[in-house]
Design a protein around this motif. Structure first.
Motif: not given
Length: 441
Positions: A122-143, A402-407
C-alpha cells in the motif's frame, strides 16, 4: 481539497502519508478462500481518489467483494507505447496481538507509517495515487499513456485480480509494453557515498503443491508397517532439509558483480556464508535467489488418536529459478520418492528480463536526481508478483517502488512480518522519484 490551510497547492508529498494510512485502515486481508473482507472497499476508495482529479476509473469485480480498479491517463504522445503502473490492494492476514501498533490502524509513529501493507504494497499504491493526483491537479500530462491498475488477490496468486483482467479485459492494456510495480527500487546502503537501489528484473517461478501418501488404515495398537504419516513425515523431512544446488542466473550474477564493485571485493555465490555475511539486511532476500527452494508449510492426517489413517497430506511452497523448472521438478521427485503423490495447487512461471533500455535509464536518472549517491542495479525477487500475468500480454515488468531507507531498517524482514512499517521520508522520496521517472520515461 486542492489547497492547504495556508492556500498553498497540495502536492503529492503533502498527501502521500494520509493516503497510505487510509489504505492501511481498509482491511483487505486475503486468506486465499474468499473468507476475508475482499478488496471492494479499497477499489472504491482508489476510484474515488482518481475520479476527484478527472479520471474515469473502472471497477472490475471478478467474485463478490474481489475487486480491482483500472484507469488510463492520456499522454502527450498517445502514439508511443504505454506504461503500466500496477499495485495490489490485498494484504496477508495479521494478528494484532503480535504488533506494537494495530496492523490496521495506519498509525504514524516514530517517523513511520505502521500497518499491514505498509511495504507490501500500500506504500506504492499511495505513492502512485499521490503522484497521479498531483500531476493531474497541476495539468501535467505524462509523456505517454499510463494505465493504472490497483489489483485484487495478488497474495493468493492473482486469480481474481491480474489473471482475471488479462484473461477477460486485455483491451484495458492495449499498447502497453512496459510496467513497474512492487519489490524494487529500495535502497541498500553500502556507504554514505554509495547507495544501491535494487531494481527487480527477475522473479522465481512457483509450484505450490500438495503431497499425498496413501497407507493402510488400522488400529493404533497394532504393529503397522504401512503408516501414511510415517512415510509422509520422512519425505517431508528430507525435502525440508534438502539444499538445492547454487544456480546463478544472469540477473543474480549482475547484482553480485555490482555489489562486489561497490564493496571493493569479489562475491562468490558458491561461498554462501561469506557472500551473505556482506549483505546485511537484504541477505534473506538475495540468499533465496541463488537456488531453488521447497519449504513444507502444512501437514494434515488422522482424526482419532487410536486410528492409523489411510492417508496423510502436506503442502509445500516450491520456488524455482528462471530456466531451472525442469531440474527443480526432477529433484523433487527424487527427494520425495515413489510413494508420494505430488500435485500442483497453484503454479506460475519464472520471469527474467534484461537490465537495459530507456526505462532503466529513466529509473537511474530519477533516483540520481534525488540521491546523488544512488546507483540502480538489477536483482531477482525470491517470490512472485502480478508481473507474471502481464508478461502473458508481452509486457516487460520491473520492480520499481522507490524508497530511500535507513540502513538499520530490516526492510526485507517486514514483508509478511510483524510491525510492518514504512518511513514517512521514504514515502515522500518515492513520490519525488516516481514523478521524475514518469517525465523521463
Amino acid at each position: 481539497m486542492s489547497e492547504t490551510d495556508t492556500g498553498r497547492r497540495v502536492t503529492g508529498e503533502d498527501e502521500v502519508v494520509d493516503l497510505c494510512s487510509e489504505l492501511i485502515r481498509i482491511d483487505t486481508s486475503n486468506f486465499g478462500d474468499h473468507s476475508g473482507p475482499g478488496e471492494r472497499r479499497a477499489a472504491e476508495y482508489v476510484a474515488e481518489k482518481l475520479a476527484e482529479v478527472g479520471l474515469e476509473p473502472q471497477i472490475f469485480e471478478s467474485h463478490p467483494g474481489r475487486a480491482s480498479t483500472v484507469a488510463r491517463i492520456e499522454g502527450e504522445d498517445p502514439s508511443r507505447p504505454a506504461l503500466l503502473i500496477h499495485g495490489h490492494t490485498d494484504v496477508v492476514p495479521a494478528n494484532a496481538a503480535d504488533w506494537t501498533h494495530h496492523p490496521f490502524s495506519g498509525e504514524v509513529a516514530d517517523g513511520c507509517v505502521w500497518g499491514r501493507g505498509a511495504v507490501d504494497m500500500k506504500d506504492m499504491d499511495a505513492m502512485t495515487l499521490a503522484v497521479v493526483r498531483d500531476r493531474l491537479r497541476s495539468g501535467r500530462r505524462p509523456p505517454r499513456d499510463i494505465v493504472l491498475a490497483f489489483l485484487a488477490d495478488e497474495e493468493a496468486g492473482g486469480t481474481y485480480g491480474a489473471k482475471h483482467l488479462v484473461k477477460n479485459h486485455a483491451d484495458l492494456f492495449e499498447g502497453v509494453t512496459e510496467a513497474i510495480s512492487e519489490v524494487g527500487g529500495f535502497s541498500f546502503t553500502v556507504s554514505e557515498q554509495r547507495r544501491l537501489y535494487l531494481i527487480q528484473t527477475a522473479e522465481k517461478g512457483m509450484h505450490w503443491m500438495k503431497l499425498t501418501v496413501a497407507g493402510t488404515a488400522g488400529h493404533g495398537s497394532m504393529i503397522h508397517r504401512d503408516n501414511a504419516i510415517t512415510e509422509l513425515s520422512e519425505a517431508v523431512a528430507r525435502l525440508g532439509r534438502h539444499q538445492f544446488p547454487v544456480r546463478v542466473t544472469k540477473t543474480t550474477r549482475a547484482f553480485l558483480d555490482e555489489l562486489g564493485d561497490a564493496l571493493g571485493t569479489d562475491l562468490d555465490p558458491e561461498d554462501m556464508e561469506g557472500t551473505l555475511a556482506k549483505l546485511g539486511g537484504i541477505a534473506k532476500l538475495i540468499g533465496a535467489t541463488l537456488r531453488n527452494t521447497a519449504n513444507p508449510t502444512q501437514l494434515g492426517a488422522g482424526y482419532k488418536v487410536n486410528v492409523i489413517p489411510g492417508e496423510a497430506t502436506a503442502h509445500v511452497d516450491g520456488r524455482f529459478l528462471p530456466g531451472f523448472e525442469e531440474e527443480f521438478l526432477a529433484d523433487l521427485d527424487k527427494i520425495l520418492g515413489p510413494k508420494v503423490r505430488r500435485e500442483d495447487v497453484h503454479s506460475d512461471k519464472a520471469l527474467e528480463t534484461s537490465f537495459d533500455g530507456a526505462i532503466v535509464d529513466a529509473m537511474q536518472s530519477a533516483l540520481l536526481a534525488e540521491d546523488p549517491a544512488a546507483k540502480a542495479v538489477p536483482y531477482m525477487l525470491s517470490g512472485g508478483t502480478d508481473a507474471k500475468s502481464f508478461d502473458d500480454l508481452g509486457i516487460r515488468g520491473f520492480g520499481f517502488a522507490p524508497l530511500k531507507l535507513p540502513p538499520e531498517l530490516d526492510f526485507a524482514g517486514m514483508f509478511h512480518g510483524v510491525d510492518e512499517r514504512v518511513p514517512v521520508e521514504g514515502l515522500k522520496f518515492g513520490v519525488r522519484v516516481l514523478d521524475r521517472f514518469i517525465d523521463a520515461s
